[in-house]
Structures are given as C-alpha cells and as structure tokens.
Design a protein around this motif. Structure first.
Motif, PDB file in Angstrom:
ATOM      1  N   CYS A 100       1.034  -1.187   0.014  1.00  0.00           N
ATOM      2  CA  CYS A 100      -0.106   0.026  -0.195  1.00  0.00           C
ATOM      3  C   CYS A 100       0.971   1.364   0.039  1.00  0.00           C
ATOM      4  N   LEU A 101       0.566   2.138  -1.041  1.00  0.00           N
ATOM      5  CA  LEU A 101       1.393   3.424  -1.100  1.00  0.00           C
ATOM      6  C   LEU A 101       1.388   4.275   0.158  1.00  0.00           C
ATOM      7  N   SER A 102       0.310   4.263   0.958  1.00  0.00           N
ATOM      8  CA  SER A 102       0.172   4.999   2.150  1.00  0.00           C
ATOM      9  C   SER A 102       0.989   4.458   3.333  1.00  0.00           C
ATOM     10  N   LEU A 103       1.294   3.076   3.182  1.00  0.00           N
ATOM     11  CA  LEU A 103       2.352   2.652   4.059  1.00  0.00           C
ATOM     12  C   LEU A 103       3.600   2.648   3.680  1.00  0.00           C
ATOM     13  N   GLN A 104       4.048   3.218   2.615  1.00  0.00           N
ATOM     14  CA  GLN A 104       5.266   3.078   2.223  1.00  0.00           C
ATOM     15  C   GLN A 104       5.635   4.780   2.296  1.00  0.00           C
ATOM     16  N   GLY A 105       4.662   5.552   2.976  1.00  0.00           N
ATOM     17  CA  GLY A 105       4.983   7.026   3.041  1.00  0.00           C
ATOM     18  C   GLY A 105       4.352   8.017   2.007  1.00  0.00           C
ATOM     19  N   VAL A 106       3.766   7.502   0.831  1.00  0.00           N
ATOM     20  CA  VAL A 106       3.249   8.126  -0.060  1.00  0.00           C
ATOM     21  C   VAL A 106       1.693   8.607   0.094  1.00  0.00           C
ATOM     22  N   ALA A 107       1.402   9.868   0.029  1.00  0.00           N
ATOM     23  CA  ALA A 107       0.061  10.155   0.537  1.00  0.00           C
ATOM     24  C   ALA A 107      -1.013   9.565  -0.606  1.00  0.00           C
ATOM     25  N   CYS A 108      -1.869   8.788  -0.200  1.00  0.00           N
ATOM     26  CA  CYS A 108      -2.795   8.225  -0.857  1.00  0.00           C
ATOM     27  C   CYS A 108      -4.078   7.709  -0.109  1.00  0.00           C
ATOM     28  N   ARG A 109      -5.049   7.981  -0.444  1.00  0.00           N
ATOM     29  CA  ARG A 109      -6.345   7.857   0.297  1.00  0.00           C
ATOM     30  C   ARG A 109      -7.311   7.349  -0.812  1.00  0.00           C
ATOM     31  N   THR A 110      -6.931   6.758  -1.927  1.00  0.00           N
ATOM     32  CA  THR A 110      -7.993   6.395  -3.096  1.00  0.00           C
ATOM     33  C   THR A 110      -8.841   5.315  -2.453  1.00  0.00           C
ATOM     34  N   CYS A 111      -8.566   4.398  -1.753  1.00  0.00           N
ATOM     35  CA  CYS A 111      -9.465   3.403  -1.527  1.00  0.00           C
ATOM     36  C   CYS A 111     -10.656   4.134  -0.434  1.00  0.00           C
ATOM     37  N   GLU A 112     -10.048   4.962   0.468  1.00  0.00           N
ATOM     38  CA  GLU A 112     -11.079   5.343   1.255  1.00  0.00           C
ATOM     39  C   GLU A 112     -12.248   6.196   0.589  1.00  0.00           C
ATOM     40  N   ASP A 113     -11.514   6.896  -0.317  1.00  0.00           N
ATOM     41  CA  ASP A 113     -12.557   7.996  -1.271  1.00  0.00           C
ATOM     42  C   ASP A 113     -13.361   7.113  -2.097  1.00  0.00           C
ATOM     43  N   HIS A 114     -13.077   5.921  -2.236  1.00  0.00           N
ATOM     44  CA  HIS A 114     -13.952   5.192  -3.312  1.00  0.00           C
ATOM     45  C   HIS A 114     -14.767   4.098  -2.389  1.00  0.00           C
ATOM     46  N   CYS A 115     -14.769   3.984  -1.079  1.00  0.00           N
ATOM     47  CA  CYS A 115     -15.762   3.076  -0.064  1.00  0.00           C
ATOM     48  C   CYS A 115     -16.928   3.993   0.016  1.00  0.00           C
ATOM     49  N   ASP A 116     -17.967   3.525  -0.362  1.00  0.00           N
ATOM     50  CA  ASP A 116     -19.358   4.049  -0.072  1.00  0.00           C
ATOM     51  C   ASP A 116     -19.687   3.715   1.209  1.00  0.00           C
ATOM     52  N   GLU A 117     -19.201   2.566   1.744  1.00  0.00           N
ATOM     53  CA  GLU A 117     -19.642   2.089   3.187  1.00  0.00           C
ATOM     54  C   GLU A 117     -18.966   2.769   4.308  1.00  0.00           C
ATOM     55  N   ASN A 118     -17.976   3.676   4.014  1.00  0.00           N
ATOM     56  CA  ASN A 118     -16.979   4.347   5.019  1.00  0.00           C
ATOM     57  C   ASN A 118     -16.552   3.345   5.782  1.00  0.00           C
ATOM     58  N   ALA A 119     -15.947   2.218   5.383  1.00  0.00           N
ATOM     59  CA  ALA A 119     -15.493   1.009   5.925  1.00  0.00           C
ATOM     60  C   ALA A 119     -13.741   1.285   6.226  1.00  0.00           C
ATOM     61  N   ILE A 120     -13.454   2.345   5.155  1.00  0.00           N
ATOM     62  CA  ILE A 120     -11.810   2.385   5.178  1.00  0.00           C
ATOM     63  C   ILE A 120     -11.384   3.943   5.874  1.00  0.00           C
ATOM     64  N   HIS A 121     -10.561   3.707   6.826  1.00  0.00           N
ATOM     65  CA  HIS A 121     -10.164   5.101   7.745  1.00  0.00           C
ATOM     66  C   HIS A 121      -8.438   4.724   7.619  1.00  0.00           C
ATOM     67  N   PHE A 122      -7.917   5.903   7.831  1.00  0.00           N
ATOM     68  CA  PHE A 122      -6.623   6.021   8.042  1.00  0.00           C
ATOM     69  C   PHE A 122      -6.096   6.370   9.402  1.00  0.00           C
ATOM     70  N   ARG A 123      -4.915   5.740   9.841  1.00  0.00           N
ATOM     71  CA  ARG A 123      -4.358   6.166  11.169  1.00  0.00           C
ATOM     72  C   ARG A 123      -2.976   6.677  10.951  1.00  0.00           C
ATOM     73  N   LEU A 124      -2.727   7.995  11.291  1.00  0.00           N
ATOM     74  CA  LEU A 124      -1.462   8.175  11.351  1.00  0.00           C
ATOM     75  C   LEU A 124      -0.265   7.499  11.933  1.00  0.00           C
ATOM     76  N   MET A 125       0.940   7.315  11.458  1.00  0.00           N
ATOM     77  CA  MET A 125       1.757   6.473  12.081  1.00  0.00           C
ATOM     78  C   MET A 125       3.213   7.259  12.004  1.00  0.00           C
ATOM     79  N   THR A 126       4.210   6.956  12.527  1.00  0.00           N
ATOM     80  CA  THR A 126       5.201   7.633  12.723  1.00  0.00           C
ATOM     81  C   THR A 126       6.183   7.846  11.393  1.00  0.00           C
TER      82      THR A 126
END
Length: 182
Positions: A100-126
C-alpha cells in the motif's frame, strides 16, 4: 453420480492456491454449489457489472479487479437451479497488503475515497505514513476499493483468512505513548 472436487482438481493441476475462488454473492457452500451449478453462464450474462466470469472448470467466479459488485441480485434471479440464492451478506471483506502506497509514506487515500460504506479509515503513524484500517463489520466486500488502488494492494477474501479482529490493517501497528512523567 459424479462428485466435483475443485480443490482436488486444482491441487492435481499444481494450482495450490485456487481452492478459495470468489464466488457470486449468495452462492451455496462449495460442495453444494458444484453439485447444483450447471455451468450454464446465465449468471455471468445477467451481471450488469460484467464481473462474473468462469474458473478453469466453468464454474462462476467474481473478478473485482475492474469493477465492484453492487449486490443487485441479477445473478440470483438468473440462476434457475438455485446454486446462487438471495444473499443478505457476503462472507468476503477487503484486505490491504503491505505494498500500500500510504504504508510506504506516499500520500494516498484512494481506497477510502471509493468506499461508499465508509469502512476504510487511516491512522497516522510515525515517519509520515498512514495505515489503512478496514472495519470488518462495515465492509461489504464489494471491491469498490480494489480497481482504483494504484498499487494493486487490496484483495477481497474471507475474514476467517484474516485476523479475527474488527479492524484489519496491512501491517502491525505499534502504539507510541508519551508519558508526562518522562
């Protein structure tokens, strides 16, 4: 009477990972499904999303790599033998892989944007990374998050294959707590 065994057939062909195909919503348990299904293709022909194809033996499978399942029920209506019945839910959920790009430090929230059920959220990490968290109670397994993922990092699988938690993430998250006593 001949009994079909897709797991055995896949194993004998050297396809060790093919035992858990993604079947249409409402498909009977595997043994009952392969006995009831005539492999007529009516479910695939009726699917408005064109996501139902066939495995190597002609049994219907769902391919969510291009589009999501809308759970419209067209495949259920088309199945005259009862191999696919009306589904209240689907036993599959989204899972995020480590690439996942977000886990690699790249700003990406594409999956969250496409989830109509709002089942995907992001948690900030170091380190400027964010971990995608999938709420397994809310996720329908529709696959709307799969096709738009630029890293092809999302799969849909049975939660039993995932952790038995209500949230699923691509990597282990360790929490950092700061104490006022330090």
């Amino acid at each position: 009477m001949t009994t079909h065994s897709p797991q055995r057939r896949a194993f004998l062909r050297g396809h060790f990972e093919e035992s858990d195909f993604l079947r249409p919503p409402g498909a009977l348990e595997l043994a009952s499904f392969v006995e009831a299904c005539t492999r007529c293709g009516d479910c695939a022909a009726s699917c408005p999303q064109a996501i139902i194809t066939a495995d190597t033996d002609g049994f219907p499978i769902v391919d969510l790599t291009a589009r999501e399942c809308t759970f419209c029920g067209a495949c259920t209506e088309a199945c005259t033998v009862g191999a696919i019945q009306q589904a209240n839910h689907w036993d599959y959920r989204a899972r995020v892989e480590d690439r996942c790009l977000s886990l690699q430090g790249v700003a990406c929230r594409t999956c969250e944007d496409h989830c109509d059920e709002n089942a995907i959220h992001f948690r900030l990490m170091t380190g400027g990374r964010s971990a995608p968290l999938i709420d397994l109670e809310t996720c329908t397994g529709c696959g709307a998050c799969m096709a738009p993922c630029p890293a092809d990092a999302i799969t849909v699988e049975r939660p039993a294959l995932q952790q038995n938690a209500s949230l699923s993430t691509a990597s282990e998250i360790t929490e950092c707590t700061i104490s006022a006593d330090a």
